[in-house]
Design a protein around this motif. Sequence first.
Motif, PDB file in Angstrom:
ATOM      1  N   SER A 257       7.732  -3.231   4.402  1.00 38.98           N
ATOM      2  CA  SER A 257       6.505  -2.457   4.435  1.00 38.98           C
ATOM      3  C   SER A 257       5.339  -3.349   4.828  1.00 38.98           C
ATOM      4  N   SER A 272      10.274  -1.527  -0.338  1.00 37.91           N
ATOM      5  CA  SER A 272       9.917  -2.534  -1.323  1.00 37.91           C
ATOM      6  C   SER A 272      10.945  -3.672  -1.343  1.00 37.91           C
ATOM      7  N   THR A 339       7.732 -11.421 -10.184  1.00 36.95           N
ATOM      8  CA  THR A 339       7.673 -10.685  -8.927  1.00 36.95           C
ATOM      9  C   THR A 339       6.566  -9.658  -8.950  1.00 36.95           C
TER      10      THR A 339
ATOM     11  N   ARG B 235      -1.542 -11.021  -1.728  1.00 32.37           N
ATOM     12  CA  ARG B 235      -1.076 -10.193  -0.632  1.00 32.37           C
ATOM     13  C   ARG B 235      -0.288 -11.089   0.312  1.00 32.37           C
ATOM     14  N   GLY B 257       3.529  -5.564   1.200  1.00 30.29           N
ATOM     15  CA  GLY B 257       3.576  -4.131   0.893  1.00 30.29           C
ATOM     16  C   GLY B 257       3.337  -3.813  -0.565  1.00 30.29           C
ATOM     17  N   THR B 258       3.398  -4.820  -1.448  1.00 27.26           N
ATOM     18  CA  THR B 258       3.222  -4.562  -2.877  1.00 27.26           C
ATOM     19  C   THR B 258       2.209  -5.546  -3.447  1.00 27.26           C
ATOM     20  N   THR B 260       0.149  -7.770  -6.043  1.00 27.23           N
ATOM     21  CA  THR B 260       0.404  -8.342  -7.377  1.00 27.23           C
ATOM     22  C   THR B 260      -0.865  -9.075  -7.811  1.00 27.23           C
TER      23      THR B 260
END
Lengths: 593, 344
Positions: A257, A272, A339, B235, B257-258, B260
Amino acid sequence: MAAEDSHEDGHHHHEETFISKYVFSLDHKMISKQFLVTGMIMGIIGVSMSLLFRLQLAWPEKEWPIFEALLGKWGVDGVMSPEMYLALVTIHGTIMVFFVLTAGLSGTFSNLLIPLQIGARDMASGFINMLSYWFFFASSVVMIMSLFVESGPASAGWTIYPPLSALPQAMPGSGMGMTLWLVSMSLFIVSSLLGALNYIVTVLNLRTKGMSMTRLPLTIWAFFVTAILGVLSFPVLFSAALLLIFDRSFGTSFYLSDIMVSGELLSNAGGSPILFQHLFWFLGHPEVYIILLPALGITSEVISTNARKPIFGYRAMVGSILAIAFLSFIVWGHHMFITGMNPFLGSVFTFTTLLIAIPSAVKAFNYITTLWKGNLRLTPAMLFSIGLVSTFITGGLTGLILGDSALDINVHDTYFVVAHFHIVMGLSAIFGMFAGVYHWFPKMYGRRMFKGLGYAHFWLTFVCAYGVFFPMHFMGMAGLPRRYYTNTSFPMFDDLADINVLISVFAIVGGIAQLIFLFNFFYSAVRGQKSTRNPWRSNTMEWTTPVEHIHGNWPGEIPEVHRWAYDYSKPGADDDFISQIEPLKEGEVETGH
Amino acid sequence: METVLKIVIGILGVVAVWQAIRVFEISAKIKGSDTDQDVNDKDNKTQGFLLALFVVGLIGSFFWMVSAYAPMELPKSASVHGEDIDNLWDISMGLIIIVFLITQPLLFGFGYWFRGKKGRKAVFLEHDNKLEFIWTVVPALVLAVLIIYGLTTWSEVMNPSKDGEEPMVVEIYSKQFGWTARYAGADNTLGYANVQKIEGANVLGVDSTDKFSADDVVVTELHLPVGKPVLLKFRSQDVIHSAYLPHFRVQMNCVPGTPTHFQFVPSVTTADMRLDEHVITKTNNINEIRKAKGDDPYEFDYLLLCNKICGSAHYNMQLKVVVETQEEYDNWMKDQRAFATLTK
């Protein structure tokens, strides 16, 4: 039973061709040797790779002609390229974890011992067993082939986290090399599942008369539970690999992504990378016990036989195997504390992870107590087993640090982790494997290995193993990350250079010491002293079969079992061992129940 | 010619191995060790002695390493929560060292004491409920303490109290192979950013139409005022990286994409840390080594390292971190250009 016996009796008069006896064999004893020798060849490759990158780590500024000779364009002028360094650690990890310590260890000893120790003519399906080996062989061939592709072998670490492993633009090893890695692992998973199903069915259905589950030797318990772990977890790895194949080849976005890599904006959205880690470690953590449990099972048997004492707390040992196996399925998140996973989930995984220490402690204490007041026969197999208990404790203890999410923050992915898992699962499992080879060599080849060479091999290996991995804890505590091609880019690590040299010297000596084992193994297989039927004066059933291998294992009827496997030095007995097939004497109380 | 030479060397090598095997065979025959692989009392004695020797060596070298390698370890924590982590570390480490020092001598000691002798009989001991109960319950109790202590610490680190000062927001941006930091500016809110917006000098893909982005400040060195909470938002542009700040006991993966994040309070300035005794010793040791190699002298600095395998230059992906007083920080910040002036 009788009908089957006569059928099998007729069997071993058949004239066998070379192909059906040595290549496409259906006999579990031959398949076991095939697994062992293939595993050893893979082991030689895996260990040699580690020696290459140890040279690089200890002497980053030196030029090694051997790099150019072996690595070609990745070792021009004797300088290893960073890409090749990552490829070496990746393939070293893959080979050692899967090919040596999963297939090599389980494949060898489950195949050899399950039918022999439970009193069966062969595996439930000889054909599936043969397939299991040949899938493993094909998988090994593909993995070796991947070393020779133009863009280099897979290099994203043995855990192949995407997006690094998914994008050829991110590193050359994620091209053809990664494709072959995935093909190889898919074949490997097929092999592993075929083998494991066979082991489970055989243990459940083919035990001889009197061999109740509570009379099974601990080796069989360990192999049995290991097989169950494999059946439940390997398919999940397969699904992870399958989705990765889709992302790599068919444009899906399971793991990808919002990515721009080497100037190219990818259209993937919504995936993900963490999903992959969940799937991977759902196998990955049970995998640790798939590796470790067989080694612990072998050790139980070797320690009890050579201590001339029953294994202490048989029921607790079985219970702790089951407890460890169960817990191993609910701890995978401890690989993922940082993570960005929800901290609450981290708490849960910390809790379950630290619980594993309880059954592990029970096992360690029981081994130590088994030695207490024994009459120890310190064979090379026994020494390797004692070595295993030692590394199991040392490595297990640091698990209490790494399993604690708060402490993991600062040592995650450092050399502290490298030290921990090499000691607790690498060394322990390889020691278990060596113990098994020394112990059951007479059963496999009808000959004895040289004890003097065995001792030399043990001491060099054991001292070097501690010498390699113990100092790594301190490097981790200095904050040194793993998988660094060199740590000379950071002056703050300059003072670690001496430790790196020390470790590499131990690694090279320890690596060379394995030649002693290889010589002892192959030489003894051909010219070693002929073995008697029961050289270790052991109770288990494999030693009641003739020295010469025959199809169906026992000539005539399979003996009946009357007692557990651990009646060593039983008061009132004439000898210090009583075979499982010996009926109870009049007035004798059955023990172990 | 060279090929011939190689073949000759190959043949000679095979012959040499063959002869070595012959020597081994003959010497084994003379000693009688080719026909006697059973372990005798003499072997047990030697091996038992070696086991005892080994454990002495193991524990000796353990203590040697602890003292010899101590100067190389990380200095005291430079963050507030890091002190809690270090306390937990000390207690856990102390505990496992005690267990290590008890169990290893027992294991090898038993190997030595109970080495086999002809005529001795092992005791028949299959189980002992009381003993097994003890070594199930004692580890369970000790673990209960460790788990509770560990989880409390974890939860405090991960869920910092919301009542205190509002944290300063800084984005840590990773890509192959480098780090960039983006300060949120006066509004303390980062402008929206996405890899799709990357263009020219706008390397982080910040959306210039977002009103929060104008005052963002993009830099390649991370400056933090001491004693002030900072919220790092991570990022990644391409693959997973891990932002590892060992001196602050901080680490978090950067996942494409995620998003943190990790919040902490730096507690020691770079200048103060350079005066720390441990740091002085370590720096001096390093500089001696560097001098011998002819490298420039090293001065202590906080660093952010990549700690997740990310490609060929993974081993050299660093960002300098400076902790300073509020005043020094403000002065430094004054010289930085806001995002809006960069793209214009």
